[in-house]
Design a protein around this motif. Sequence first.
Motif, PDB file in Angstrom:
ATOM      1  N   VAL A  54     -27.365 -15.005  37.919  1.00 47.63           N
ATOM      2  CA  VAL A  54     -26.572 -14.116  39.446  1.00 47.63           C
ATOM      3  C   VAL A  54     -25.354 -12.667  38.521  1.00 47.63           C
ATOM      4  CG1 VAL A  54     -26.559 -16.074  40.238  1.00 47.63           C
ATOM      5  CG2 VAL A  54     -24.625 -15.148  39.635  1.00 47.63           C
ATOM      6  N   ASP A  55     -26.278 -11.759  38.935  1.00 47.61           N
ATOM      7  CA  ASP A  55     -25.054 -10.695  38.942  1.00 47.61           C
ATOM      8  C   ASP A  55     -23.980 -10.588  39.898  1.00 47.61           C
ATOM      9  OD1 ASP A  55     -25.820  -9.548  41.354  1.00 47.61           O
ATOM     10  OD2 ASP A  55     -27.352  -8.089  40.241  1.00 47.61           O
ATOM     11  N   ALA A  56     -23.102  -9.489  39.404  1.00 48.76           N
ATOM     12  CA  ALA A  56     -21.517  -9.540  40.108  1.00 48.76           C
ATOM     13  C   ALA A  56     -21.825  -9.403  42.111  1.00 48.76           C
ATOM     14  CB  ALA A  56     -21.080  -8.285  39.920  1.00 48.76           C
ATOM     15  N   ASP A  57     -23.284  -8.933  42.840  1.00 50.22           N
ATOM     16  CA  ASP A  57     -23.110  -9.299  44.416  1.00 50.22           C
ATOM     17  C   ASP A  57     -23.666 -10.774  44.259  1.00 50.22           C
ATOM     18  OD1 ASP A  57     -22.735  -6.918  44.686  1.00 50.22           O
ATOM     19  OD2 ASP A  57     -24.422  -5.926  44.109  1.00 50.22           O
ATOM     20  N   GLY A  58     -24.403 -11.645  42.834  1.00 53.87           N
ATOM     21  CA  GLY A  58     -24.971 -13.095  43.385  1.00 53.87           C
ATOM     22  C   GLY A  58     -26.168 -12.842  43.069  1.00 53.87           C
ATOM     23  N   MET A  59     -26.992 -12.074  43.242  1.00 55.38           N
ATOM     24  CA  MET A  59     -28.434 -12.312  42.930  1.00 55.38           C
ATOM     25  C   MET A  59     -29.090 -12.175  42.242  1.00 55.38           C
ATOM     26  SD  MET A  59     -28.735  -9.702  46.368  1.00 55.38           S
ATOM     27  CE  MET A  59     -27.764  -9.679  47.412  1.00 55.38           C
ATOM     28  N   PRO A  60     -30.186 -12.470  42.135  1.00 57.64           N
ATOM     29  CA  PRO A  60     -30.103 -12.789  41.272  1.00 57.64           C
ATOM     30  C   PRO A  60     -31.192 -12.249  39.919  1.00 57.64           C
ATOM     31  CG  PRO A  60     -31.785 -12.807  42.634  1.00 57.64           C
ATOM     32  CD  PRO A  60     -31.446 -12.655  43.136  1.00 57.64           C
ATOM     33  N   ARG A  61     -31.170 -12.604  38.386  1.00 56.83           N
ATOM     34  CA  ARG A  61     -31.273 -11.585  37.408  1.00 56.83           C
ATOM     35  C   ARG A  61     -31.992 -11.919  36.553  1.00 56.83           C
ATOM     36  NH1 ARG A  61     -30.687  -7.392  35.718  1.00 56.83           N
ATOM     37  NH2 ARG A  61     -28.497  -7.600  33.961  1.00 56.83           N
ATOM     38  N   MET A  62     -33.093 -11.684  35.658  1.00 56.10           N
ATOM     39  CA  MET A  62     -34.173 -12.281  34.828  1.00 56.10           C
ATOM     40  C   MET A  62     -34.066 -11.856  33.992  1.00 56.10           C
ATOM     41  SD  MET A  62     -35.694 -13.935  37.695  1.00 56.10           S
ATOM     42  CE  MET A  62     -36.107 -12.542  39.948  1.00 56.10           C
ATOM     43  N   LEU A  63     -33.116 -12.790  33.395  1.00 54.48           N
ATOM     44  CA  LEU A  63     -32.513 -12.353  31.851  1.00 54.48           C
ATOM     45  C   LEU A  63     -32.637 -13.855  30.630  1.00 54.48           C
ATOM     46  CD1 LEU A  63     -29.630 -10.315  32.214  1.00 54.48           C
ATOM     47  CD2 LEU A  63     -31.830  -9.579  31.579  1.00 54.48           C
ATOM     48  N   ASN A  64     -33.426 -15.119  31.193  1.00 48.27           N
ATOM     49  CA  ASN A  64     -33.028 -16.197  30.037  1.00 48.27           C
ATOM     50  C   ASN A  64     -33.309 -15.880  29.890  1.00 48.27           C
ATOM     51  OD1 ASN A  64     -35.860 -15.842  30.788  1.00 48.27           O
ATOM     52  ND2 ASN A  64     -35.726 -18.246  31.830  1.00 48.27           N
ATOM     53  N   GLY A  65     -34.574 -15.197  28.772  1.00 47.71           N
ATOM     54  CA  GLY A  65     -34.761 -14.916  27.222  1.00 47.71           C
ATOM     55  C   GLY A  65     -33.663 -14.058  26.443  1.00 47.71           C
ATOM     56  N   GLN A  66     -32.807 -13.113  26.839  1.00 43.40           N
ATOM     57  CA  GLN A  66     -31.466 -12.781  26.462  1.00 43.40           C
ATOM     58  C   GLN A  66     -30.676 -13.350  26.483  1.00 43.40           C
ATOM     59  OE1 GLN A  66     -33.965 -11.615  28.441  1.00 43.40           O
ATOM     60  NE2 GLN A  66     -33.536  -9.232  28.859  1.00 43.40           N
ATOM     61  N   VAL A  67     -30.670 -14.317  27.719  1.00 44.72           N
ATOM     62  CA  VAL A  67     -28.892 -14.717  27.597  1.00 44.72           C
ATOM     63  C   VAL A  67     -29.351 -16.305  26.422  1.00 44.72           C
ATOM     64  CG1 VAL A  67     -27.921 -16.470  28.990  1.00 44.72           C
ATOM     65  CG2 VAL A  67     -28.161 -14.300  30.551  1.00 44.72           C
ATOM     66  N   LEU A  68     -30.335 -17.088  26.631  1.00 42.07           N
ATOM     67  CA  LEU A  68     -30.235 -17.665  25.551  1.00 42.07           C
ATOM     68  C   LEU A  68     -30.634 -17.255  24.077  1.00 42.07           C
ATOM     69  CD1 LEU A  68     -33.519 -20.202  27.497  1.00 42.07           C
ATOM     70  CD2 LEU A  68     -31.296 -20.576  26.793  1.00 42.07           C
ATOM     71  N   GLU A  69     -31.432 -16.751  23.985  1.00 34.92           N
ATOM     72  CA  GLU A  69     -30.548 -15.353  22.659  1.00 34.92           C
ATOM     73  C   GLU A  69     -28.891 -16.027  22.482  1.00 34.92           C
ATOM     74  OE1 GLU A  69     -32.796 -11.478  21.898  1.00 34.92           O
ATOM     75  OE2 GLU A  69     -34.944 -12.926  22.340  1.00 34.92           O
ATOM     76  N   ARG A  70     -27.901 -14.916  23.308  1.00 35.85           N
ATOM     77  CA  ARG A  70     -27.133 -15.467  22.677  1.00 35.85           C
ATOM     78  C   ARG A  70     -26.499 -17.180  22.883  1.00 35.85           C
ATOM     79  NH1 ARG A  70     -24.214  -9.714  24.416  1.00 35.85           N
ATOM     80  NH2 ARG A  70     -26.464  -8.410  23.989  1.00 35.85           N
ATOM     81  N   ILE A  71     -26.961 -17.821  23.796  1.00 30.76           N
ATOM     82  CA  ILE A  71     -26.514 -18.960  23.911  1.00 30.76           C
ATOM     83  C   ILE A  71     -26.114 -19.145  22.788  1.00 30.76           C
ATOM     84  CG2 ILE A  71     -26.214 -21.284  24.721  1.00 30.76           C
ATOM     85  CD1 ILE A  71     -26.402 -19.534  27.744  1.00 30.76           C
ATOM     86  N   ALA A  72     -27.668 -19.652  22.260  1.00 34.78           N
ATOM     87  CA  ALA A  72     -27.797 -19.582  20.853  1.00 34.78           C
ATOM     88  C   ALA A  72     -27.785 -21.101  20.170  1.00 34.78           C
ATOM     89  CB  ALA A  72     -27.762 -19.510  19.328  1.00 34.78           C
ATOM     90  N   SER A  73     -28.015 -21.843  21.412  1.00 26.94           N
ATOM     91  CA  SER A  73     -27.802 -23.653  21.510  1.00 26.94           C
ATOM     92  C   SER A  73     -29.514 -24.106  21.726  1.00 26.94           C
ATOM     93  CB  SER A  73     -26.662 -24.695  22.104  1.00 26.94           C
ATOM     94  OG  SER A  73     -26.777 -25.646  22.179  1.00 26.94           O
ATOM     95  N   ARG A  74     -29.295 -25.790  21.382  1.00 22.79           N
ATOM     96  CA  ARG A  74     -30.522 -26.095  21.873  1.00 22.79           C
ATOM     97  C   ARG A  74     -30.458 -26.588  23.351  1.00 22.79           C
ATOM     98  NH1 ARG A  74     -31.645 -29.271  16.391  1.00 22.79           N
ATOM     99  NH2 ARG A  74     -30.039 -29.317  16.182  1.00 22.79           N
ATOM    100  N   ASP A  75     -29.354 -27.064  22.843  1.00 16.60           N
ATOM    101  CA  ASP A  75     -28.930 -27.702  24.750  1.00 16.60           C
ATOM    102  C   ASP A  75     -29.611 -26.788  25.314  1.00 16.60           C
ATOM    103  OD1 ASP A  75     -27.911 -29.107  22.444  1.00 16.60           O
ATOM    104  OD2 ASP A  75     -25.430 -29.100  22.936  1.00 16.60           O
ATOM    105  N   GLN A  77     -31.415 -23.990  27.079  1.00 19.17           N
ATOM    106  CA  GLN A  77     -33.578 -24.170  28.022  1.00 19.17           C
ATOM    107  C   GLN A  77     -34.414 -23.453  28.444  1.00 19.17           C
ATOM    108  OE1 GLN A  77     -34.674 -27.498  26.713  1.00 19.17           O
ATOM    109  NE2 GLN A  77     -35.955 -28.040  28.657  1.00 19.17           N
ATOM    110  N   THR A  78     -34.947 -22.347  28.784  1.00 17.62           N
ATOM    111  CA  THR A  78     -35.771 -21.899  29.468  1.00 17.62           C
ATOM    112  C   THR A  78     -36.361 -23.282  30.589  1.00 17.62           C
ATOM    113  OG1 THR A  78     -37.697 -21.872  28.934  1.00 17.62           O
ATOM    114  CG2 THR A  78     -36.614 -20.307  28.246  1.00 17.62           C
ATOM    115  N   GLU A  79     -36.397 -22.631  32.130  1.00 16.36           N
ATOM    116  CA  GLU A  79     -36.993 -22.919  32.782  1.00 16.36           C
ATOM    117  C   GLU A  79     -38.443 -22.550  33.513  1.00 16.36           C
ATOM    118  OE1 GLU A  79     -37.980 -26.022  35.274  1.00 16.36           O
ATOM    119  OE2 GLU A  79     -36.894 -27.409  33.246  1.00 16.36           O
TER     120      GLU A  79
END
Length: 515
Positions: A54-75, A77-79
């Motif tokens: 979510v963003d600061a307003d509580g709205m959904p953010r379509m960013l899982n690919g970019q966020v996963l790149e930053r997390i960089a952990s096999r624990d 994954q996408t849904e």
Amino acid sequence: MGEKVVAGRFDLSDRQRYRDKLRSCLTGLERLLAQERFDRPKNLMGLEIELNLVDADGMPRMLNGQVLERIASRDFQTELAMFNLEVNIAPHRLGGRVFDRLAEEIRTSLAYADRKAGELDAGIAMIGILPTLDRDDLVSSNLSDVDRYALLNEQMVAARGEDFHLDIDGVERLTCTSKSIAPEAACTSVQLHLQVTPQRFPDVWNAAQAIAAAQIAVGANAPFLFGRELWRESRPPLFQQSTDTRPPELQAQGVRPRTWFGERWITSAHELFEENLRYYPALLPLCDDEDPLEVLDAGGVPSLAELVLHNGTIYRWNRPVYDIADGVPHLRVENRVLPAGPTVTDVIANAAFYYGLVRALSEESRPVWSRLPFEAAAANFDAACRYGIEARFEWPRRGPLGGTAEVDATALVLDELLPLAAAGLDAWGIEPADRDLYLGVIEERCRRRVNGASWQAATFHRALEGGMSREAALAATTRRYRELMLKGDPVHLWPVGHPEPEPEQEQEPVRQGRS
């Protein structure tokens, strides 16, 4: 007449070959069971949590690919959709202070993921259905950029042959249609795994089915969808309808949905896998090169890849799982009943309640499923989803009279199920401090008649009474929810106050979740 007839990416020969491979896999499973090749008891449990961005307003953010790149952990994954993530917690042995250890691991993982998401102006929300989701968020263009999701959507749409129809009548009624399975992505859950021997599997599965309603009653956390207040746990009807490949004519004929509670108690795990082949056509007829029977003849352990893939496209609330670890096959019961959240403490409390109950009930000399009609267990599940903590169930009477009686869900949990869960945790060897802490959370929810769904609804209505528009009230409720989720106190301690902003400062949230 000699050319192949193509359906989507698969032709007729693919489907026939897949069906043949499924039959070989089922025969392979029968042989493994007969030869007693399965792993011995290890008291292993596992846990997965689906999350929202979510963003600061509580709205959904379509960013899982970019966020996963930053997390960089096999624990992680996408849904299904681009606002979804999943975190997988490594298996743990039930015993000692395992729940405290799990809580610390999950807090650490989620805090790290939240920091990384924050670098992209996003954050983690652990909630059954994100209240701020809009129909425009749940479209095929917002599915995760993963081939299997695109292929699954393509095949489900082809099987359905028309739009998916959503019709959920709760506090309010929602009716709409979707051209894809994307609405399924609104459902974010906690999946609890328990490794069991083939001999114990049917008792554990039956116990899990019997208590699914109680799990929902105390753990409901999904009262909103597309701006409407629906059932206290709206995930099950949403999941069933958004994956329902049956057109109305097949529904009228009694064809089983791909998401379902079931229709009977079982006596073996094999029955569930056999039902999968008997009732459900393949959605993804992808064949492995392995011949499972040749592998068995050579003394090996087959992957049963087609059986596993097919099982993964049938969404039982308690699902059988075949897997291999260190070259040895094993069976698990995957409990898919619970919504995500509200806090890590609440998630672990729900897990402790489940693992304690299935241990105690599966070892009873006169098990509950011998005294409760399966139809009553299914009706209890439906009632729990509709009414949450206020539900009433049909349950076997204690004492010599026998039969069943109607009982308040909270009374059943307080008087009968919590003592059983405590005994089950003792049997697992859980330290009393862990047992009392986490079962105490369930007890307090029942005494105060509060869970995530009731808190969300109360906070939303307080915001409406304060003068907010419906959309602003849902966004403010979501922001306040995330604030309290991060603070970490269990939901029964959350105050129901007027969410910010005050009416005179009210601003409509900016929807920026599609980038």
